[in-house]
Write a protein that holds these residues in place. Structure first.
Motif, PDB file in Angstrom:
ATOM      1  N   CYS A  28      28.007  36.869  46.022  1.00  0.00           N
ATOM      2  CA  CYS A  28      28.688  38.168  45.921  1.00  0.00           C
ATOM      3  C   CYS A  28      29.811  38.126  44.880  1.00  0.00           C
ATOM      4  O   CYS A  28      30.874  37.554  45.131  1.00  0.00           O
ATOM      5  CB  CYS A  28      29.248  38.533  47.295  1.00  0.00           C
ATOM      6  N   PRO A  29      29.603  38.751  43.720  1.00  0.00           N
ATOM      7  CA  PRO A  29      30.628  38.721  42.667  1.00  0.00           C
ATOM      8  C   PRO A  29      31.970  39.313  43.079  1.00  0.00           C
ATOM      9  O   PRO A  29      33.021  38.793  42.719  1.00  0.00           O
ATOM     10  CB  PRO A  29      30.006  39.549  41.534  1.00  0.00           C
ATOM     11  N   GLY A  30      31.956  40.392  43.855  1.00  0.00           N
ATOM     12  CA  GLY A  30      33.212  41.025  44.266  1.00  0.00           C
ATOM     13  C   GLY A  30      34.050  40.110  45.147  1.00  0.00           C
ATOM     14  O   GLY A  30      35.255  39.956  44.934  1.00  0.00           O
ATOM     15  N   CYS A  31      33.406  39.490  46.128  1.00  0.00           N
ATOM     16  CA  CYS A  31      34.133  38.584  47.024  1.00  0.00           C
ATOM     17  C   CYS A  31      34.559  37.317  46.291  1.00  0.00           C
ATOM     18  O   CYS A  31      35.641  36.786  46.538  1.00  0.00           O
ATOM     19  CB  CYS A  31      33.280  38.231  48.245  1.00  0.00           C
ATOM     20  N   PHE A  32      33.713  36.848  45.388  1.00  0.00           N
ATOM     21  CA  PHE A  32      34.058  35.656  44.621  1.00  0.00           C
ATOM     22  C   PHE A  32      35.290  35.914  43.757  1.00  0.00           C
ATOM     23  O   PHE A  32      36.188  35.078  43.664  1.00  0.00           O
ATOM     24  CB  PHE A  32      32.881  35.218  43.751  1.00  0.00           C
ATOM     25  N   LYS A  33      35.367  37.109  43.183  1.00  0.00           N
ATOM     26  CA  LYS A  33      36.534  37.471  42.373  1.00  0.00           C
ATOM     27  C   LYS A  33      37.788  37.517  43.248  1.00  0.00           C
ATOM     28  O   LYS A  33      38.845  37.019  42.864  1.00  0.00           O
ATOM     29  CB  LYS A  33      36.298  38.823  41.702  1.00  0.00           C
ATOM     30  N   HIS A  34      37.668  38.109  44.441  1.00  0.00           N
ATOM     31  CA  HIS A  34      38.800  38.176  45.381  1.00  0.00           C
ATOM     32  C   HIS A  34      39.225  36.767  45.791  1.00  0.00           C
ATOM     33  O   HIS A  34      40.416  36.465  45.838  1.00  0.00           O
ATOM     34  CB  HIS A  34      38.424  38.995  46.611  1.00  0.00           C
ATOM     35  N   TYR A  35      38.261  35.902  46.074  1.00  0.00           N
ATOM     36  CA  TYR A  35      38.555  34.518  46.444  1.00  0.00           C
ATOM     37  C   TYR A  35      39.334  33.826  45.322  1.00  0.00           C
ATOM     38  O   TYR A  35      40.330  33.154  45.572  1.00  0.00           O
ATOM     39  CB  TYR A  35      37.261  33.758  46.733  1.00  0.00           C
ATOM     40  N   GLY A  36      38.895  34.014  44.095  1.00  0.00           N
ATOM     41  CA  GLY A  36      39.572  33.396  42.951  1.00  0.00           C
ATOM     42  C   GLY A  36      41.004  33.879  42.800  1.00  0.00           C
ATOM     43  O   GLY A  36      41.911  33.093  42.509  1.00  0.00           O
ATOM     44  N   LEU A  37      41.229  35.167  43.035  1.00  0.00           N
ATOM     45  CA  LEU A  37      42.580  35.720  42.953  1.00  0.00           C
ATOM     46  C   LEU A  37      43.470  35.095  44.031  1.00  0.00           C
ATOM     47  O   LEU A  37      44.584  34.658  43.743  1.00  0.00           O
ATOM     48  CB  LEU A  37      42.534  37.243  43.118  1.00  0.00           C
ATOM     49  N   GLU A  38      42.974  35.041  45.259  1.00  0.00           N
ATOM     50  CA  GLU A  38      43.748  34.455  46.354  1.00  0.00           C
ATOM     51  C   GLU A  38      44.006  32.968  46.111  1.00  0.00           C
ATOM     52  O   GLU A  38      45.086  32.455  46.422  1.00  0.00           O
ATOM     53  CB  GLU A  38      43.036  34.659  47.694  1.00  0.00           C
ATOM     54  N   GLU A  39      43.039  32.293  45.526  1.00  0.00           N
ATOM     55  CA  GLU A  39      43.187  30.867  45.210  1.00  0.00           C
ATOM     56  C   GLU A  39      44.311  30.660  44.191  1.00  0.00           C
ATOM     57  O   GLU A  39      45.144  29.763  44.333  1.00  0.00           O
ATOM     58  CB  GLU A  39      41.863  30.340  44.663  1.00  0.00           C
TER      59      GLU A  39
END
Length: 101
Positions: free
Chosen positions: A53-64
Motif C-alpha cells: 500500500c503506497p499511501g500507508c508506506f508513505k505515512h510510515y516513512g513520515l512517522e519514521e
C-alpha cells in the motif's frame, strides 16, 4: 532508512486492505511497529500491508522520520527536577480523582 522495501506495484494501493489489515488499522498501529512493541505476527501483517500500500508506506516513512528527528533533537535532555515533581503530583491527583468518581 526504512526496514521495508515499499510497494512493488503502485497499483497495489488501490485496495482498502492488504496483508489482512485495513489502512486505518495500519495507520493506528504505525507507532507500535516503530517502537518495536507489536507481536511478531502483527509485525508481519503490518509489513505485508506496507509493502502493498503506497499511501500507508508513505505515512510510515513520515512517522519514521519524525521519530528519528525527535530522537536526535531530544538526545540526553531531561526535564528539570521541579517540573518532573509537579507533573508527578498532577498525575497522582488525576488518578485519585478518577478513582473517586
Amino acid at each position: 532508512m526504512s526496514e521495508f522495501a515499499g510497494p512493488a506495484d503502485p497499483r497495489a494501493g488501490d485496495s482498502d486492505s492488504h496483508g489482512g489489515l485495513g489502512c486505518a488499522q495500519v495507520i493506528a498501529e504505525v507507532w507500535t511497529l516503530l517502537d518495536g512493541e507489536c507481536t511478531p505476527e502483527a509485525r508481519e501483517q503490518l509489513r505485508r500491508h506496507l509493502e502493498a500500500c503506497p499511501g500507508c508506506f508513505k505515512h510510515y516513512g513520515l512517522e519514521e522520520r519524525i521519530k528519528a528527528l525527535i530522537a536526535t533533537k531530544c538526545k540526553g535532555e531531561k526535564a528539570p527536577e521541579g517540573l518532573r515533581e509537579r507533573l508527578r503530583l498532577e498525575i497522582q491527583q488525576t488518578t485519585i480523582i478518577r478513582r473517586l468518581q
